[in-house]
Design a protein around this motif. Structure first.
Motif, PDB file in Angstrom:
ATOM      1  N   TYR A 127       0.826  -1.208   0.000  1.00 37.88           N
ATOM      2  CA  TYR A 127       0.000   0.000   0.000  1.00 37.88           C
ATOM      3  C   TYR A 127       0.858   1.255   0.000  1.00 37.88           C
ATOM      4  CZ  TYR A 127      -3.078  -3.652   1.644  1.00 37.88           C
ATOM      5  OH  TYR A 127      -3.760  -4.823   1.746  1.00 37.88           O
ATOM      6  N   LYS A 128       0.260   2.338  -0.519  1.00 40.10           N
ATOM      7  CA  LYS A 128       0.879   3.650  -0.350  1.00 40.10           C
ATOM      8  C   LYS A 128       0.754   4.025   1.123  1.00 40.10           C
ATOM      9  CE  LYS A 128      -0.163   5.501  -4.933  1.00 40.10           C
ATOM     10  NZ  LYS A 128      -1.013   6.439  -5.705  1.00 40.10           N
ATOM     11  N   MET A 129       1.659   4.867   1.577  1.00 42.87           N
ATOM     12  CA  MET A 129       1.668   5.183   2.998  1.00 42.87           C
ATOM     13  C   MET A 129       2.170   6.610   3.218  1.00 42.87           C
ATOM     14  SD  MET A 129       4.234   5.487   5.415  1.00 42.87           S
ATOM     15  CE  MET A 129       5.667   4.843   4.621  1.00 42.87           C
ATOM     16  N   VAL A 130       1.544   7.305   4.174  1.00 46.53           N
ATOM     17  CA  VAL A 130       2.037   8.618   4.588  1.00 46.53           C
ATOM     18  C   VAL A 130       2.159   8.564   6.108  1.00 46.53           C
ATOM     19  CG1 VAL A 130      -0.289   9.688   4.711  1.00 46.53           C
ATOM     20  CG2 VAL A 130       1.719  11.134   4.329  1.00 46.53           C
ATOM     21  N   MET A 131       3.206   9.124   6.655  1.00 47.55           N
ATOM     22  CA  MET A 131       3.441   8.918   8.089  1.00 47.55           C
ATOM     23  C   MET A 131       4.040  10.137   8.772  1.00 47.55           C
ATOM     24  SD  MET A 131       6.877   6.632   7.648  1.00 47.55           S
ATOM     25  CE  MET A 131       7.200   6.178   9.326  1.00 47.55           C
ATOM     26  N   SER A 132       3.845  10.158  10.091  1.00 51.81           N
ATOM     27  CA  SER A 132       4.612  11.151  10.849  1.00 51.81           C
ATOM     28  C   SER A 132       5.560  10.397  11.763  1.00 51.81           C
ATOM     29  CB  SER A 132       3.696  12.096  11.632  1.00 51.81           C
ATOM     30  OG  SER A 132       3.432  11.613  12.915  1.00 51.81           O
ATOM     31  N   ILE A 133       6.732  10.988  11.957  1.00 49.84           N
ATOM     32  CA  ILE A 133       7.689  10.457  12.920  1.00 49.84           C
ATOM     33  C   ILE A 133       7.977  11.601  13.869  1.00 49.84           C
ATOM     34  CG2 ILE A 133      10.034   9.611  13.287  1.00 49.84           C
ATOM     35  CD1 ILE A 133      10.047   8.472  10.592  1.00 49.84           C
ATOM     36  N   GLY A 134       7.790  11.371  15.155  1.00 49.62           N
ATOM     37  CA  GLY A 134       8.127  12.449  16.073  1.00 49.62           C
ATOM     38  C   GLY A 134       7.278  12.484  17.314  1.00 49.62           C
ATOM     39  N   TRP A 135       7.129  13.676  17.839  1.00 48.53           N
ATOM     40  CA  TRP A 135       6.526  13.850  19.167  1.00 48.53           C
ATOM     41  C   TRP A 135       5.091  14.355  19.085  1.00 48.53           C
ATOM     42  CZ3 TRP A 135      11.552  14.669  17.877  1.00 48.53           C
ATOM     43  CH2 TRP A 135      12.517  14.000  18.628  1.00 48.53           C
ATOM     44  N   ASN A 136       4.527  14.408  17.880  1.00 49.88           N
ATOM     45  CA  ASN A 136       3.156  14.893  17.698  1.00 49.88           C
ATOM     46  C   ASN A 136       2.888  16.139  18.547  1.00 49.88           C
ATOM     47  OD1 ASN A 136       2.997  12.526  16.238  1.00 49.88           O
ATOM     48  ND2 ASN A 136       1.882  11.426  17.813  1.00 49.88           N
ATOM     49  N   PRO A 137       3.490  17.268  18.194  1.00 44.41           N
ATOM     50  CA  PRO A 137       3.413  18.453  19.061  1.00 44.41           C
ATOM     51  C   PRO A 137       2.001  18.818  19.493  1.00 44.41           C
ATOM     52  CG  PRO A 137       4.609  18.932  17.004  1.00 44.41           C
ATOM     53  CD  PRO A 137       4.286  17.481  16.981  1.00 44.41           C
ATOM     54  N   TYR A 138       1.011  18.539  18.639  1.00 42.94           N
ATOM     55  CA  TYR A 138      -0.366  18.893  19.016  1.00 42.94           C
ATOM     56  C   TYR A 138      -0.776  18.154  20.284  1.00 42.94           C
ATOM     57  CZ  TYR A 138      -5.352  19.859  18.660  1.00 42.94           C
ATOM     58  OH  TYR A 138      -6.636  20.265  18.934  1.00 42.94           O
ATOM     59  N   PHE A 139      -0.265  16.930  20.433  1.00 43.81           N
ATOM     60  CA  PHE A 139      -0.627  16.119  21.600  1.00 43.81           C
ATOM     61  C   PHE A 139       0.488  16.111  22.647  1.00 43.81           C
ATOM     62  CE2 PHE A 139      -3.111  14.400  18.070  1.00 43.81           C
ATOM     63  CZ  PHE A 139      -4.385  14.470  18.610  1.00 43.81           C
ATOM     64  N   ASN A 140       1.590  16.793  22.322  1.00 40.43           N
ATOM     65  CA  ASN A 140       2.671  16.966  23.285  1.00 40.43           C
ATOM     66  C   ASN A 140       3.211  15.644  23.847  1.00 40.43           C
ATOM     67  OD1 ASN A 140       4.401  18.608  24.562  1.00 40.43           O
ATOM     68  ND2 ASN A 140       2.943  19.435  26.055  1.00 40.43           N
ATOM     69  N   ASN A 141       3.427  14.684  22.974  1.00 45.23           N
ATOM     70  CA  ASN A 141       3.950  13.384  23.421  1.00 45.23           C
ATOM     71  C   ASN A 141       5.376  13.521  23.954  1.00 45.23           C
ATOM     72  OD1 ASN A 141       1.627  12.380  22.398  1.00 45.23           O
ATOM     73  ND2 ASN A 141       2.562  11.255  20.712  1.00 45.23           N
TER      74      ASN A 141
END
Ligand code: ADP
Ligand code: RBF
Ligand code: MG
Length: 381
Positions: free
Chosen positions: A291-305
């Motif tokens: 499958y095609k895929m789009v992703m985020s890698i990181g701390w998800n600033p909106y959720f402040n992980n």
């Protein structure tokens, strides 16, 4: 995220730091330090990384000896430690965007200097493993060629002198706080590329960017990059995979965007080498397909992980969950740094825009060729 301030001072030359800016030196230094302190019955916990960033070798050694109460002097430490490190320099990874930046600037004949607190011999040895780097820098200044290293401005002032340009016409690119301080004290423009997610500490810098991939040379009057196409930037493909694990349980619930999280265990080195951000590529799911895929890698600033997570959204409608299944990813392009948003709706809208960019890009041969990557078929596809 890069905060684009429209008015910048125009520059004609670029001065680059080496460790942490162009090379992922931390990874190798941590590995060797870890093995080294064991000799003294101590356990390396990485807490010194912050203190040794951008320091001279002797300052860094003194910090480690003091903090770990090692029964040796900083000098003895260096005598024992340095040969171990030298052996590993061929393994230092180039940070994403470094080769692209060097090729771009040298291709446009922008005068370039390398200014590092490391001794000359170390710099030459490290860059000898990188094709084309030595010839790209008309000036190289080392920590042992000036009286005082960064945060003193001396190293940058000497670089400007040898480049034959005014300090005010130089742009410094730096990952460390002492480096940023040195660049500003030299009267130069400074872009910080923090190697740690602490960009709020970098207030002195004229701009803080998340990775070299986000640099916009045209803001400083330098030639723009021409490899961005319809919102996507090709990168050197890299792989990551493993069983799908439980995430925060909010991808589908809160955003309507399910993300098949991968465990970050065992991937700390790979993740520290790749800047956080939004990427795309191909996903192989063991029993189901490609499958095609789009992703985020990181701390998800909106959720402040507090933890760096891997959040791939497979661009396909599935009938149900597939926790525990082997998921393999080849990451081939970059879209943007992670950002914070004023509302959930604007975060969701942005992720849908990312999806459209990824879907379109993955039809172009430059990116679609990687659907045949053997890594994706490593499981039972
Ligand atoms: P979690 O926080 O546990 O990751 P999510 O709400 O993000 O939960 O949902 C992700 C799960 O949904 C995945 O682990 C997978 O089993 C399933 N899923 C269904 N469709 C998709 C899709 N298109 N992309 C990613 N995961 C999907
Ligand atoms: N979270 C953010 O806080 N900022 C972002 O810019 C961001 N971009 C994302 C882009 C994509 C393509 C995806 C799939 C997710 C993104 N998220 C971002 C992560 C999102 O917050 C995360 O998937 C959910 O919090 C689920 O845990
Ligand atoms: Mg998820």
């Amino acid at each position: 995220m890069s905060i684009a301030k429209p008015l910048k001072r125009l520059v004609s030359a670029v001065i680059l730091d080496l460790d942490g800016t162009l090379l992922h030196t931390d990874g190798i230094v941590s590995d060797v330090l870890k093995a080294f302190v064991v000799r003294y019955g101590k356990q390396w916990d990485g807490r010194e990384t912050q203190k040794i960033l951008g320091r001279t070798p002797l300052e860094a050694a003194a910090a480690v000896v003091e903090d770990y109460k090692l029964p040796c002097s900083a000098d003895d430490f260096l005598t024992q430690f340095t040969p171990l490190l030298y052996d590993q320099w061929c393994k230092i990874k180039v940070l994403p965007g470094a080769n692209r930046l060097i090729k771009h600037l040298s291709g446009h004949n922008v005068p370039m200097a390398l200014a590092s607190n490391s001794p000359r011999e170390n710099i030459e040895s490290k860059i000898s493993y990188q094709q084309g780097w030595m010839g790209s820098f008309s000036v190289i200044i080392a920590g042992d060629e000036v009286r005082t290293g960064k945060p003193s401005p001396e190293i940058f002032l000497e670089a400007a002198k040898r480049l034959n340009v005014k300090p005010s016409s130089c742009l410094v690119i730096e990952d460390s706080l002492p480096g940023v301080t040195a660049g500003k004290a030299a009267g130069m423009e400074v872009v910080a590329v923090p190697s740690i997610p602490k960009s709020h500490l970098y207030t002195e810098a004229d701009e803080v960017i998340n990775s070299l991939l986000d640099l916009q040379p045209e803001l400083w009057g330098l030639p723009p990059f021409e490899d961005w196409m319809e919102g996507a930037l090709p990168i050197e493909p890299w792989h990551i995979g493993g069983p799908v694990v439980k995430g925060f349980g909010r991808g589908s619930k809160v955003l309507g965007i399910p993300t098949a999280n991968l465990s970050t265990k065992g991937y700390s080195a790979l993740l520290s080498e790749h800047p956080s951000g939004v990427y795309f590529g191909w996903a192989g799911l063991s029993s189901q397909g490609l499958y095609k895929m789009v992703m985020s890698i990181g701390w998800n600033p909106y959720f402040n992980n507090t933890e760096k997570t891997i959040e791939p959204w497979l661009l396909h409608e599935f009938d149900g969950d597939f926790y525990g299944e082997e998921l393999r990813l080849v990451i081939v392009g970059y879209i943007r740094p992670e950002a914070n948003f004023s509302s959930l709706e604007s975060l969701i809208a942005k992720i849908h825009e990312d999806r459209r960019i990824a879907e379109r890009a993955l039809d172009i041969p430059m990116y679609s060729q990687y659907r045949d990557d053997p890594y994706l078929k490593g499981s039972s596809l």
